[in-house]
Design an enzyme around this catalytic site. Sequence first.
Site, PDB file in Angstrom:
ATOM      1  N   TRP A  28       0.859  -1.184   0.000  1.00  0.00           N
ATOM      2  CA  TRP A  28       0.000   0.000   0.000  1.00  0.00           C
ATOM      3  C   TRP A  28       0.900   1.241   0.000  1.00  0.00           C
ATOM      4  O   TRP A  28       1.904   1.263   0.720  1.00  0.00           O
ATOM      5  CB  TRP A  28      -0.907  -0.018   1.232  1.00  0.00           C
ATOM      6  CG  TRP A  28      -2.047   0.947   1.131  1.00  0.00           C
ATOM      7  CD1 TRP A  28      -2.129   2.176   1.719  1.00  0.00           C
ATOM      8  CD2 TRP A  28      -3.265   0.765   0.390  1.00  0.00           C
ATOM      9  NE1 TRP A  28      -3.324   2.765   1.383  1.00  0.00           N
ATOM     10  CE2 TRP A  28      -4.043   1.925   0.567  1.00  0.00           C
ATOM     11  CE3 TRP A  28      -3.766  -0.266  -0.418  1.00  0.00           C
ATOM     12  CZ2 TRP A  28      -5.300   2.084  -0.021  1.00  0.00           C
ATOM     13  CZ3 TRP A  28      -5.007  -0.101  -0.997  1.00  0.00           C
ATOM     14  CH2 TRP A  28      -5.764   1.061  -0.795  1.00  0.00           C
ATOM     15  N   HIS A  58       0.323  -4.950   6.933  1.00  0.00           N
ATOM     16  CA  HIS A  58      -0.739  -5.184   5.938  1.00  0.00           C
ATOM     17  C   HIS A  58      -0.136  -5.488   4.572  1.00  0.00           C
ATOM     18  O   HIS A  58      -0.545  -4.958   3.549  1.00  0.00           O
ATOM     19  CB  HIS A  58      -1.699  -3.991   5.908  1.00  0.00           C
ATOM     20  CG  HIS A  58      -2.391  -3.793   7.222  1.00  0.00           C
ATOM     21  ND1 HIS A  58      -3.649  -4.307   7.488  1.00  0.00           N
ATOM     22  CD2 HIS A  58      -1.983  -3.203   8.370  1.00  0.00           C
ATOM     23  CE1 HIS A  58      -3.978  -4.022   8.740  1.00  0.00           C
ATOM     24  NE2 HIS A  58      -2.981  -3.348   9.296  1.00  0.00           N
ATOM     25  N   HIS A  62      -2.647 -11.161   4.173  1.00  0.00           N
ATOM     26  CA  HIS A  62      -2.640 -10.769   5.586  1.00  0.00           C
ATOM     27  C   HIS A  62      -4.070 -10.634   6.097  1.00  0.00           C
ATOM     28  O   HIS A  62      -5.026 -10.706   5.323  1.00  0.00           O
ATOM     29  CB  HIS A  62      -1.900  -9.438   5.762  1.00  0.00           C
ATOM     30  CG  HIS A  62      -2.634  -8.258   5.199  1.00  0.00           C
ATOM     31  ND1 HIS A  62      -2.623  -7.927   3.866  1.00  0.00           N
ATOM     32  CD2 HIS A  62      -3.430  -7.342   5.799  1.00  0.00           C
ATOM     33  CE1 HIS A  62      -3.353  -6.851   3.661  1.00  0.00           C
ATOM     34  NE2 HIS A  62      -3.869  -6.473   4.823  1.00  0.00           N
ATOM     35  N   ASP A  64      -6.786  -8.295   8.728  1.00  0.00           N
ATOM     36  CA  ASP A  64      -7.060  -7.068   9.479  1.00  0.00           C
ATOM     37  C   ASP A  64      -7.771  -7.450  10.772  1.00  0.00           C
ATOM     38  O   ASP A  64      -8.730  -8.232  10.744  1.00  0.00           O
ATOM     39  CB  ASP A  64      -8.018  -6.150   8.704  1.00  0.00           C
ATOM     40  CG  ASP A  64      -7.373  -5.467   7.517  1.00  0.00           C
ATOM     41  OD1 ASP A  64      -6.202  -5.760   7.216  1.00  0.00           O
ATOM     42  OD2 ASP A  64      -8.060  -4.628   6.896  1.00  0.00           O
ATOM     43  N   HIS A  68      -7.609  -2.227  13.674  1.00  0.00           N
ATOM     44  CA  HIS A  68      -7.087  -1.520  12.494  1.00  0.00           C
ATOM     45  C   HIS A  68      -7.895  -0.235  12.238  1.00  0.00           C
ATOM     46  O   HIS A  68      -7.336   0.796  11.879  1.00  0.00           O
ATOM     47  CB  HIS A  68      -7.165  -2.469  11.298  1.00  0.00           C
ATOM     48  CG  HIS A  68      -6.562  -1.968  10.010  1.00  0.00           C
ATOM     49  ND1 HIS A  68      -5.467  -1.142   9.941  1.00  0.00           N
ATOM     50  CD2 HIS A  68      -6.929  -2.206   8.712  1.00  0.00           C
ATOM     51  CE1 HIS A  68      -5.171  -0.897   8.667  1.00  0.00           C
ATOM     52  NE2 HIS A  68      -6.047  -1.517   7.912  1.00  0.00           N
ATOM     53  N   HIS A 172     -13.883  -0.512   5.509  1.00  0.00           N
ATOM     54  CA  HIS A 172     -13.195  -1.108   6.660  1.00  0.00           C
ATOM     55  C   HIS A 172     -14.027  -0.926   7.939  1.00  0.00           C
ATOM     56  O   HIS A 172     -14.186  -1.861   8.733  1.00  0.00           O
ATOM     57  CB  HIS A 172     -11.827  -0.461   6.862  1.00  0.00           C
ATOM     58  CG  HIS A 172     -10.725  -1.090   6.055  1.00  0.00           C
ATOM     59  ND1 HIS A 172     -10.299  -0.596   4.858  1.00  0.00           N
ATOM     60  CD2 HIS A 172      -9.964  -2.181   6.295  1.00  0.00           C
ATOM     61  CE1 HIS A 172      -9.314  -1.354   4.384  1.00  0.00           C
ATOM     62  NE2 HIS A 172      -9.093  -2.323   5.245  1.00  0.00           N
ATOM     63  N   GLU A 184      -7.056 -10.197   3.460  1.00  0.00           N
ATOM     64  CA  GLU A 184      -6.747  -9.421   2.263  1.00  0.00           C
ATOM     65  C   GLU A 184      -5.505 -10.005   1.576  1.00  0.00           C
ATOM     66  O   GLU A 184      -4.716 -10.708   2.194  1.00  0.00           O
ATOM     67  CB  GLU A 184      -6.503  -7.950   2.642  1.00  0.00           C
ATOM     68  CG  GLU A 184      -7.749  -7.300   3.215  1.00  0.00           C
ATOM     69  CD  GLU A 184      -7.504  -5.935   3.830  1.00  0.00           C
ATOM     70  OE1 GLU A 184      -8.391  -5.071   3.717  1.00  0.00           O
ATOM     71  OE2 GLU A 184      -6.434  -5.719   4.438  1.00  0.00           O
TER      72      GLU A 184
HETATM   73 ZN   LIG Z   1      -7.443  -3.628   5.305  1.00  0.00          ZN
END
Ligand SMILES: [Zn+2]
Length: 219
Positions: A28, A58, A62, A64, A68, A172, A184
């Site tokens: 990201w 992340h 992975h 969440d 988060h 989210h 994810e």
């Molecule tokens: Zn996420």
Amino acid sequence: MCANGYRTPGEEGWIDVSVPLRSGMVHWPDNPPVRIERMLDMERGDVANVSTISLGSHTGTHMDAPIHFVRGGEGMDRMPLDATIGRARVIEIQDPVSIKPDELGPHEIGRGERILFKTRNSSLGWWTHDFIEDFVYVSQEAARYLADREVRTVGVDYLSVGGFWRDGVETHQALLGAGIWVIEGLDLSGVEPGEHELICLPLKVEDGDGAPARAILRR
Ligand SMILES: [Zn+2]
């Protein structure tokens, strides 16, 4: 791959749906880069190979945890194991932009289900490319739809359930705020839609907002 284009299942029929972690891989945009380096190296005369691994929580495949996006929410170490071990349904999404309630309706998603969305992201082999801004994401309307249906777990095949340009925060919040556990960064390219058995175990990071995971599916 076999003739129908799906990956040949490995031992006991399990298919690995996690992506490989490697230095320099996509992450990201405002998250830390991925660095994996040998600190001890037998090629240089050390008695063993030992690496240092540096990455954001992340990265790659992975999970969440609620914390988060939810203040005071549970961390990764508190995840109930049945969130990611058991029956899971792979739903193939045709929409090239986002996952919307209209497309989910006919699938009659029910309470407690573990749902993994296979989108065009998987066919891109995204984990070998630079960051893609227009990946297929869960719209905030679909996130609220899934929360209303009280699903257990939602999995997606890019680095985020929410979009890059929109619905990043809202999606989210809707999922994690409803106590839904989120996977994810899956690679669902070799998986047929339908019912599967899922095992996905994230690292037990104390109060962790996210953690790398190995995920496998069996028909
Ligand atoms: Zn996420």
